[in-house]
Design a protein around this motif. Structure first.
Motif, PDB file in Angstrom:
ATOM      1  N   ASP A  40      -4.320  -5.783  -8.312  1.00  0.00           N
ATOM      2  CA  ASP A  40      -4.149  -7.242  -8.298  1.00  0.00           C
ATOM      3  C   ASP A  40      -2.774  -7.679  -8.799  1.00  0.00           C
ATOM      4  O   ASP A  40      -2.508  -8.878  -8.922  1.00  0.00           O
ATOM      5  N   SER A  41      -1.900  -6.737  -9.067  1.00  0.00           N
ATOM      6  CA  SER A  41      -0.595  -7.063  -9.654  1.00  0.00           C
ATOM      7  C   SER A  41       0.447  -7.390  -8.591  1.00  0.00           C
ATOM      8  O   SER A  41       0.331  -6.984  -7.427  1.00  0.00           O
ATOM      9  N   ALA A  42       1.486  -8.111  -9.020  1.00  0.00           N
ATOM     10  CA  ALA A  42       2.610  -8.400  -8.120  1.00  0.00           C
ATOM     11  C   ALA A  42       3.328  -7.113  -7.738  1.00  0.00           C
ATOM     12  O   ALA A  42       3.815  -6.974  -6.605  1.00  0.00           O
ATOM     13  N   GLU A  43       3.394  -6.151  -8.672  1.00  0.00           N
ATOM     14  CA  GLU A  43       4.058  -4.880  -8.378  1.00  0.00           C
ATOM     15  C   GLU A  43       3.356  -4.139  -7.252  1.00  0.00           C
ATOM     16  O   GLU A  43       4.009  -3.543  -6.389  1.00  0.00           O
ATOM     17  N   PHE A  44       2.029  -4.181  -7.238  1.00  0.00           N
ATOM     18  CA  PHE A  44       1.280  -3.534  -6.155  1.00  0.00           C
ATOM     19  C   PHE A  44       1.588  -4.201  -4.824  1.00  0.00           C
ATOM     20  O   PHE A  44       1.822  -3.526  -3.814  1.00  0.00           O
ATOM     21  N   ARG A  45       1.575  -5.541  -4.817  1.00  0.00           N
ATOM     22  CA  ARG A  45       1.837  -6.254  -3.564  1.00  0.00           C
ATOM     23  C   ARG A  45       3.227  -5.917  -3.028  1.00  0.00           C
ATOM     24  O   ARG A  45       3.412  -5.774  -1.814  1.00  0.00           O
ATOM     25  N   VAL A  46       4.190  -5.777  -3.910  1.00  0.00           N
ATOM     26  CA  VAL A  46       5.565  -5.502  -3.477  1.00  0.00           C
ATOM     27  C   VAL A  46       5.720  -4.080  -2.972  1.00  0.00           C
ATOM     28  O   VAL A  46       6.322  -3.842  -1.918  1.00  0.00           O
ATOM     29  N   HIS A  47       5.172  -3.118  -3.705  1.00  0.00           N
ATOM     30  CA  HIS A  47       5.487  -1.718  -3.425  1.00  0.00           C
ATOM     31  C   HIS A  47       4.454  -0.965  -2.597  1.00  0.00           C
ATOM     32  O   HIS A  47       4.815  -0.045  -1.849  1.00  0.00           O
ATOM     33  N   LEU A  48       3.174  -1.320  -2.713  1.00  0.00           N
ATOM     34  CA  LEU A  48       2.146  -0.470  -2.110  1.00  0.00           C
ATOM     35  C   LEU A  48       1.229  -1.165  -1.116  1.00  0.00           C
ATOM     36  O   LEU A  48       0.443  -0.496  -0.444  1.00  0.00           O
ATOM     37  N   SER A  49       1.296  -2.474  -0.999  1.00  0.00           N
ATOM     38  CA  SER A  49       0.329  -3.173  -0.144  1.00  0.00           C
ATOM     39  C   SER A  49       0.412  -2.741   1.312  1.00  0.00           C
ATOM     40  O   SER A  49      -0.608  -2.736   2.015  1.00  0.00           O
ATOM     41  N   ASP A  50       1.611  -2.339   1.769  1.00  0.00           N
ATOM     42  CA  ASP A  50       1.726  -1.931   3.167  1.00  0.00           C
ATOM     43  C   ASP A  50       1.118  -0.552   3.420  1.00  0.00           C
ATOM     44  O   ASP A  50       1.049  -0.105   4.568  1.00  0.00           O
ATOM     45  N   LEU A  51       0.655   0.122   2.353  1.00  0.00           N
ATOM     46  CA  LEU A  51      -0.011   1.416   2.519  1.00  0.00           C
ATOM     47  C   LEU A  51      -1.525   1.271   2.626  1.00  0.00           C
ATOM     48  O   LEU A  51      -2.230   2.267   2.846  1.00  0.00           O
ATOM     49  N   LEU A  52      -2.033   0.048   2.453  1.00  0.00           N
ATOM     50  CA  LEU A  52      -3.474  -0.175   2.590  1.00  0.00           C
ATOM     51  C   LEU A  52      -3.933   0.241   3.988  1.00  0.00           C
ATOM     52  O   LEU A  52      -3.332  -0.131   4.998  1.00  0.00           O
ATOM     53  N   GLY A  53      -5.003   1.028   4.034  1.00  0.00           N
ATOM     54  CA  GLY A  53      -5.495   1.536   5.311  1.00  0.00           C
ATOM     55  C   GLY A  53      -4.905   2.882   5.679  1.00  0.00           C
ATOM     56  O   GLY A  53      -5.437   3.568   6.556  1.00  0.00           O
ATOM     57  N   ARG A  54      -3.815   3.268   5.010  1.00  0.00           N
ATOM     58  CA  ARG A  54      -3.185   4.563   5.286  1.00  0.00           C
ATOM     59  C   ARG A  54      -3.455   5.564   4.177  1.00  0.00           C
ATOM     60  O   ARG A  54      -3.410   6.772   4.389  1.00  0.00           O
ATOM     61  N   VAL A  55      -3.709   5.050   2.977  1.00  0.00           N
ATOM     62  CA  VAL A  55      -4.059   5.915   1.849  1.00  0.00           C
ATOM     63  C   VAL A  55      -5.288   5.306   1.172  1.00  0.00           C
ATOM     64  O   VAL A  55      -5.606   4.131   1.366  1.00  0.00           O
ATOM     65  N   SER A  56      -5.978   6.113   0.379  1.00  0.00           N
ATOM     66  CA  SER A  56      -7.118   5.585  -0.379  1.00  0.00           C
ATOM     67  C   SER A  56      -6.682   5.334  -1.815  1.00  0.00           C
ATOM     68  O   SER A  56      -5.913   6.115  -2.385  1.00  0.00           O
ATOM     69  N   PHE A  57      -7.162   4.233  -2.391  1.00  0.00           N
ATOM     70  CA  PHE A  57      -6.808   3.868  -3.752  1.00  0.00           C
ATOM     71  C   PHE A  57      -8.010   4.073  -4.666  1.00  0.00           C
ATOM     72  O   PHE A  57      -9.135   3.685  -4.333  1.00  0.00           O
TER      73      PHE A  57
END
Length: 353
Positions: A40-57
């Motif tokens: 839910d962090s801004a850092e996640f949205r900036v750095h990792l959000s485009d990996l959603l669906g390509r990697v599992s969190f």
């Protein structure tokens, strides 16, 4: 591949992204383990959000050696990579073994202990950390590397991961930042960028810039300001503005493209650090050809030595910084730029074979 990061502040998740993209390029399944509030962090949205669906969190509530080992077994990882592994190295050294699935890569982000006390105590703590890191580095199944600045050159008894430097902005991005932030090109802009924490000494820099001739000088403070110092930063901004300095504040997490454009558009990047350790921003500035004024940390002093003509280091003191600011403004020369790249970083943490 299991990529684990116990903290998500600063540029740590940018390291995770670099590793995840390389693992995906190798056609590996990628799992990313983060603290429960990271997604839910801004850092996640900036750095990792485009990996959603390509990697599992995966969320890990309490990071530690046991939890990491259990997670590695659950996903059947061939390799687990911890990008901020300083604390984990202590656990490994105490126990003397890695019992998770596959091999473990550990990145030591700070070779030196951050301790403000007496020099003898700092020396003892650094000696202890060196022993801990040395023991962890030679455990079976463990590949340990120390993070070095992008300008680093030398020898190390340990595996080295050079800070990956990438500039993702275009000339249009640079001009957009200049326009959006109102950075008049007739002014000489000093910049403090990235996560704005106490270690970046914004009040000291505001005091320093207030001591120089303010004609055609501006100060940019751009990045998420730690709430605990927001009042202090506001007071410093008011001080500088009262002295006639044009100050621009952008209080939010910057995207990679915005950060790179800000580094590029600045005339001089300010790195006044209270703690030791490599600076990813210094590497970006060296790639962009942006002048660097560094102060404080001895590690920054060493790193600026590789940027002759482009960087200067001084003591963490207002008059010394003010003098260096004047020198930066008067200097029209340029130094050798470094090339972008992440080969060393990837080779150290994701070795093949």
């Amino acid at each position: 591949m299991l990529l684990a990061e116990p903290r998500f502040s600063g540029h740590r998740l940018a390291y995770v992204r670099v590793l995840a993209e390389e693992a995906l390029r190798r056609d590996q399944l990628v799992h990313v383990a983060l603290p429960s509030d990271a997604v839910d962090s801004a850092e996640f949205r900036v750095h990792l959000s485009d990996l959603l669906g390509r990697v599992s969190f995966i969320e890990i509530a309490n990071f530690g050696l046991n939890a990491l080992e259990e997670t590695s077994k659950r996903v059947n990882a061939s390799r687990t990579v911890v990008t901020d592994g300083d604390g984990l190295a202590l656990e490994l050294a105490k126990r003397g073994s890695w019992r998770g699935a596959g091999r473990l890569s550990v990145l030591i982000m700070r070779e030196s202990v951050q301790h403000p006390g007496p020099r003898i105590l700092r020396w003892l703590k650094n000696g202890a950390k060196k022993a801990i890191v040395g023991r962890a580095a030679f455990l079976p199944g463990v590949d340990l590397a120390v993070l070095k600045s992008a300008t680093w050159s030398g020898k190390s008894a340990l595996r080295v991961a050079v800070d990956p430097v990438q500039l993702s902005c275009s000339s249009a991005d640079v001009e957009a930042i200049r326009m959006d932030w109102g950075l008049d090109s007739s002014k000489y802009w000093f910049a403090v960028l990235g996560a704005i924490t106490p270690r970046k000494n914004v009040p000291l820099l505001a005091d320093s810039i207030s001591r120089i001739s303010r004609m055609n000088v501006g100060l940019v403070i751009a990045g998420k300001i730690e709430p605990s110092i927001r009042q202090e930063v506001d007071a410093a901004v008011q001080e500088a503005e009262g002295a006639g300095v044009n100050v621009v504040v952008v209080d939010r997490t910057l995207s990679d493209r915005e950060l790179d454009a800000a580094v590029t558009v600045a005339d001089c990047l300010l790195l006044a650090h209270s703690n030791e350790g490599p600076s990813g921003l210094l590497g970006k500035a060296a790639c962009a050809g942006t002048r660097v004024l560094a102060a404080g940390a001895r590690s920054l002093r060493v790193d600026t030595e590789g940027l002759a003509g482009l960087a200067e280091w001084v003591e963490l003191e207002a008059d010394a910084i003010a003098d260096a600011m004047n020198h930066a403004r008067a200097s029209n020369g340029s130094g050798a730029r470094i090339a972008t790249g992440s080969d060393s970083f990837l080779k150290a943490l994701l070795p093949v074979g």
